[in-house]
Design a protein around this motif. Structure first.
Motif, short mmCIF file in Angstrom:
data_model
loop_
_atom_site.label_atom_id
_atom_site.label_comp_id
_atom_site.label_asym_id
_atom_site.label_seq_id
_atom_site.Cartn_x
_atom_site.Cartn_y
_atom_site.Cartn_z
N ASN A 64 -16.95 -54.38 41.15
CA ASN A 64 -17.01 -54.90 42.51
C ASN A 64 -18.26 -54.44 43.26
O ASN A 64 -18.37 -54.64 44.47
N LEU A 65 -19.20 -53.82 42.54
CA LEU A 65 -20.45 -53.39 43.15
C LEU A 65 -21.31 -54.59 43.51
O LEU A 65 -21.42 -55.54 42.73
N GLU A 66 -21.93 -54.57 44.69
CA GLU A 66 -22.80 -55.66 45.12
C GLU A 66 -24.22 -55.41 44.63
O GLU A 66 -24.81 -54.38 44.90
N LEU A 67 -24.76 -56.39 43.91
CA LEU A 67 -26.11 -56.32 43.35
C LEU A 67 -26.91 -57.52 43.82
O LEU A 67 -26.40 -58.40 44.51
N VAL A 68 -28.17 -57.55 43.40
CA VAL A 68 -29.02 -58.71 43.67
C VAL A 68 -29.51 -59.26 42.34
O VAL A 68 -30.06 -58.53 41.52
N PHE A 69 -29.30 -60.56 42.13
CA PHE A 69 -29.76 -61.23 40.93
C PHE A 69 -30.38 -62.56 41.34
O PHE A 69 -29.77 -63.36 42.04
N ASN A 70 -31.62 -62.78 40.89
CA ASN A 70 -32.34 -64.00 41.27
C ASN A 70 -32.40 -64.19 42.78
O ASN A 70 -32.29 -65.30 43.30
N GLY A 71 -32.54 -63.06 43.49
CA GLY A 71 -32.70 -63.13 44.94
C GLY A 71 -31.41 -63.32 45.71
O GLY A 71 -31.44 -63.42 46.94
N LYS A 72 -30.28 -63.38 45.01
CA LYS A 72 -28.99 -63.60 45.68
C LYS A 72 -28.07 -62.40 45.46
O LYS A 72 -28.02 -61.84 44.37
N LYS A 73 -27.35 -62.05 46.52
CA LYS A 73 -26.39 -60.96 46.41
C LYS A 73 -25.09 -61.46 45.79
O LYS A 73 -24.69 -62.61 45.99
N GLY A 74 -24.46 -60.58 45.04
CA GLY A 74 -23.17 -60.94 44.44
C GLY A 74 -22.52 -59.72 43.83
O GLY A 74 -23.17 -58.68 43.65
N LEU A 75 -21.24 -59.84 43.53
CA LEU A 75 -20.54 -58.75 42.86
C LEU A 75 -20.91 -58.73 41.38
O LEU A 75 -21.13 -59.77 40.77
N LEU A 76 -20.93 -57.54 40.82
CA LEU A 76 -21.30 -57.38 39.41
C LEU A 76 -20.48 -58.30 38.52
O LEU A 76 -21.01 -58.95 37.61
#
Length: 301
Positions: A248-260
């Motif tokens: 449930n950690l919030e990360l950034v992938f391809n410039g977008k935030k989301g949960l792992l």
């Protein structure tokens, strides 16, 4: 969309009733909709699960993880087939273009080492060897800068003399966290119709999850940072719960935030589309926050 991680940590029977997973313990009875469950972990050797429950969770593409006598993930159950898996898809995978395979592995190693550097910076232990290794990466990492970085990285964040070969609580926690992410990566590979045993770098004949081992590399530093920032002398259930909840950690992938847990699906999808020549450009960088911490577990019994 499935979102719940259920951890069963005591004697229980797990069954199916009216499209709900029923968890019966000695004191309580819990009902959870099958469609809500993303991961079910049986963190006990005193749990019993029916074939009806397994099949329902499998249809919902949930991952079921079992632990061994040491409390570590030992095996998993997830779908072995997908509507997307067919002769064409497997032929594609066997014949992935060498240049794309090498390009993707280069990007994966680069992303992993960048995240290792970020962990060192977050822990205030910058390391010139790791930085140099990053700058020296060649196509397909032919000079194995990944291994050079790893030899300097773990002693940097865990202390001089630390070895991944040791049997201790830190390595147990690392292996536990890695196994959880590995399971979800394997799930995403399978439901997209690809074989987990055919990798782009890992190629051991006794590893049926070579591709999962390849694709999970950029996510390993997330587990590393959590373990390095938590002080513990025993590998307790609380540590296990904290590692599971990193999904449930919030990360950034391809410039977008989301949960792992959601980013893993997007990431695997992009990697496979690139290998299958469905897209020509790919970014596999996953940005982890300065502080990697767990939140409240969304369901453990």
């Amino acid at each position: 969309m499935a979102w719940r991680t259920i951890i069963v940590s005591r004697h229980a029977k797990i069954s199916l009733s009216a499209n709900n997973i029923v968890i019966q313990t000695d004191q309580d009875r819990f009902h959870v909709p099958v469609s809500d469950i993303d991961v079910l972990m049986l963190s006990t050797l005193q749990g019993v699960i029916t074939t009806a429950a397994i099949n329902a969770l499998n249809r919902g593409q949930a991952v079921i993880i079992f632990i061994d006598e040491s409390g570590n993930p030992s095996c998993e159950i997830q779908t072995t087939s997908s509507p997307r898996r067919n002769a064409h898809r497997i032929t594609q995978q066997v014949n992935w273009i060498k240049e794309r395979v090498e390009r993707l592995w280069t990007l994966i190693v680069t992303s992993k080492i960048k995240n290792q550097l970020a962990v060192c910076e977050h822990l205030d232990c910058p390391n010139l060897i790791i930085e140099t290794a990053l700058n020296e990466i060649e196509i397909n990492d032919v000079s194995n800068r990944e291994a050079v970085a790893a030899r300097a990285y773990f002693p940097a964040i865990f202390g001089k003399g630390f070895s991944r070969d040791e049997l201790n609580e830190k390595n147990a926690a690392l292996n536990y966290g890695y196994a959880i992410i590995h399971s979800l990566i394997n799930r995403e590979i399978t439901i997209r119709g690809n074989m987990t045993c055919i990798g782009i770098h890992h190629d051991r004949t006794d590893n049926q999850y070579n591709l999962g081992s390849d694709l999970m590399e950029p996510f390993r530093p997330i587990i590393d940072q959590w373990v390095a920032t938590h002080k513990f002398n025993e590998f307790t259930p609380d540590i296990k719960y904290g590692l599971v909840d990193l999904l449930n950690l919030e990360l950034v992938f391809n410039g977008k935030k989301g949960l792992l847990r959601n980013i893993i699906g997007d990431y695997v999808n992009d990697c496979l589309r690139f290998l299958n020549q469905e897209i020509n450009h790919i970014n596999v960088e996953v940005t982890i926050p300065n502080e990697v911490s767990s939140r409240e577990i969304n369901g453990f019994i």
